[in-house]
Design a protein around this motif. Structure first.
Motif, short mmCIF file in Angstrom:
data_model
loop_
_atom_site.label_atom_id
_atom_site.label_comp_id
_atom_site.label_asym_id
_atom_site.label_seq_id
_atom_site.Cartn_x
_atom_site.Cartn_y
_atom_site.Cartn_z
N LEU A 117 0.82 -1.21 0.00
CA LEU A 117 0.00 0.00 0.00
C LEU A 117 0.85 1.26 0.00
N VAL A 118 2.18 1.09 0.19
CA VAL A 118 3.10 2.22 0.20
C VAL A 118 4.27 1.89 -0.72
N ASN A 119 4.58 2.81 -1.62
CA ASN A 119 5.71 2.64 -2.54
C ASN A 119 6.67 3.81 -2.39
N ILE A 120 7.95 3.49 -2.27
CA ILE A 120 8.98 4.53 -2.27
C ILE A 120 9.18 4.94 -3.71
N VAL A 121 8.94 6.20 -4.00
CA VAL A 121 9.02 6.71 -5.37
C VAL A 121 10.42 7.24 -5.68
N ILE A 170 18.45 13.12 3.86
CA ILE A 170 17.79 12.23 2.91
C ILE A 170 16.39 12.75 2.64
N GLU A 171 16.10 13.03 1.38
CA GLU A 171 14.77 13.44 0.98
C GLU A 171 14.04 12.22 0.43
N ILE A 172 12.90 11.90 1.02
CA ILE A 172 12.16 10.69 0.68
C ILE A 172 10.80 11.07 0.11
N THR A 173 10.49 10.53 -1.06
CA THR A 173 9.17 10.70 -1.68
C THR A 173 8.52 9.33 -1.73
N PHE A 174 7.29 9.25 -1.22
CA PHE A 174 6.59 7.96 -1.22
C PHE A 174 5.13 8.17 -1.60
N GLU A 175 4.52 7.08 -2.05
CA GLU A 175 3.14 7.11 -2.49
C GLU A 175 2.32 6.14 -1.65
N VAL A 176 1.19 6.60 -1.16
CA VAL A 176 0.26 5.76 -0.41
C VAL A 176 -0.95 5.55 -1.31
N ILE A 177 -1.30 4.28 -1.57
CA ILE A 177 -2.38 4.01 -2.53
C ILE A 177 -3.71 3.66 -1.86
N ALA A 178 -3.71 3.50 -0.52
CA ALA A 178 -4.96 3.27 0.22
C ALA A 178 -4.77 3.82 1.62
N GLU A 179 -5.87 4.16 2.26
CA GLU A 179 -5.81 4.75 3.60
C GLU A 179 -5.13 3.80 4.59
N LEU A 180 -4.25 4.36 5.42
CA LEU A 180 -3.55 3.58 6.46
C LEU A 180 -4.10 3.96 7.82
N GLN A 181 -4.23 2.98 8.69
CA GLN A 181 -4.76 3.23 10.03
C GLN A 181 -3.69 3.73 10.99
N GLU A 182 -2.42 3.44 10.69
CA GLU A 182 -1.33 3.82 11.59
C GLU A 182 -0.23 4.54 10.83
N PRO A 216 -0.35 11.09 10.53
CA PRO A 216 -1.05 10.27 9.54
C PRO A 216 -0.69 10.72 8.12
N VAL A 217 -0.61 9.75 7.23
CA VAL A 217 -0.24 10.06 5.85
C VAL A 217 -1.47 9.96 4.96
N PRO A 218 -1.70 10.95 4.12
CA PRO A 218 -2.86 10.91 3.23
C PRO A 218 -2.60 9.99 2.04
N VAL A 219 -3.66 9.54 1.40
CA VAL A 219 -3.53 8.82 0.15
C VAL A 219 -2.96 9.80 -0.87
N GLY A 220 -1.98 9.33 -1.64
CA GLY A 220 -1.32 10.19 -2.62
C GLY A 220 0.17 10.21 -2.37
N THR A 221 0.84 11.19 -2.96
CA THR A 221 2.29 11.31 -2.87
C THR A 221 2.68 12.28 -1.76
N SER A 222 3.65 11.89 -0.96
CA SER A 222 4.17 12.73 0.12
C SER A 222 5.69 12.77 0.03
N LYS A 223 6.26 13.85 0.56
CA LYS A 223 7.72 14.01 0.56
C LYS A 223 8.12 14.62 1.89
N PHE A 224 9.26 14.15 2.43
CA PHE A 224 9.79 14.75 3.65
C PHE A 224 11.30 14.60 3.69
N MET A 225 11.92 15.40 4.55
CA MET A 225 13.36 15.37 4.74
C MET A 225 13.66 14.63 6.03
#
Length: 194
Positions: A3-7, A24-36, A64-73
């Protein structure tokens, strides 16, 4: 299915001094809602001979991480020199970015790291005791090794508990999925066969 892919993973301060933090700058994609929340951990391998020299430099919970693409340092401090065997200071080692959900690792990105002296004379004849302030850290960013692990996600965990009316033991760590991929600033996720 994950449900999570490192982009993308980008190491920002490379090369740098041994004592500089990892950025380290990390971009990841969440494809479904996560509970934790997700956990991201940076581990420095101090010696290929024993895991006792591995150092967790940083561990952060993201969410919490939303569905979609997120990026953080993610900034992690340099390794503790006193925990690295002197014979393993100069040369090649590994840094690992480990990603987990509910204490289950689902992806690991590994990079080779070369610690060497910037002074040519010191490279040719290294001092008997490592001089950390003279070392430069270079991370081979264009050749990461990515290992994915199959884990139960929220919906799979519920399904496993409901089948047959019995709770199943799903506390075992994930097993590696087939395939090794490379993550880099230009190629995102390229899949290679094992």
């Amino acid at each position: 299915m994950s449900l999570v892919n490192i982009v993308n993973v980008e190491i920002l301060n490379n090369p740098c001094s041994f004592f500089d933090p990892f950025q380290i700058e990390i971009t990841f994609e969440v494809i479904a809602e996560l509970q934790e929340d997700l956990e991201f951990k940076v581990v420095y391998v101090g010696s290929a001979e024993s895991e006792q020299h591995d150092q967790t430099l940083e561990s952060v919970m993201v969410g919490p991480v939303p569905v979609g693409t997120s990026k953080f340092m993610l900034e992690a401090p340099h390794p503790d020199p006193s925990r690295i065997p002197p014979e393993d200071v100069v040369g090649v080692t590994v840094i690992l970015l480990m990603c987990s959900y509910r204490d289950r690792e689902f992806v690991r990105v590994g990079y080779y790291v070369n610690n060497d002296y910037t002074d040519e004379l010191m490279r040719d004849e290294p001092p008997p005791k490592p001089l950390f302030e003279k070392l430069q850290r270079s991370i081979l960013v264009d050749k990461p090794r990515v290992t994915r692990f199959s884990i139960p996600w929220d919906t799979e965990e519920k399904r496993e508990k409901n089948e047959g009316g019995n709770d199943m033991d799903i506390s075992q760590p994930g097993s590696p999925e087939k395939g090794i991929a490379a993550v880099g600033p230009s190629d995102n996720m390229a899949q290679e066969a094992v």
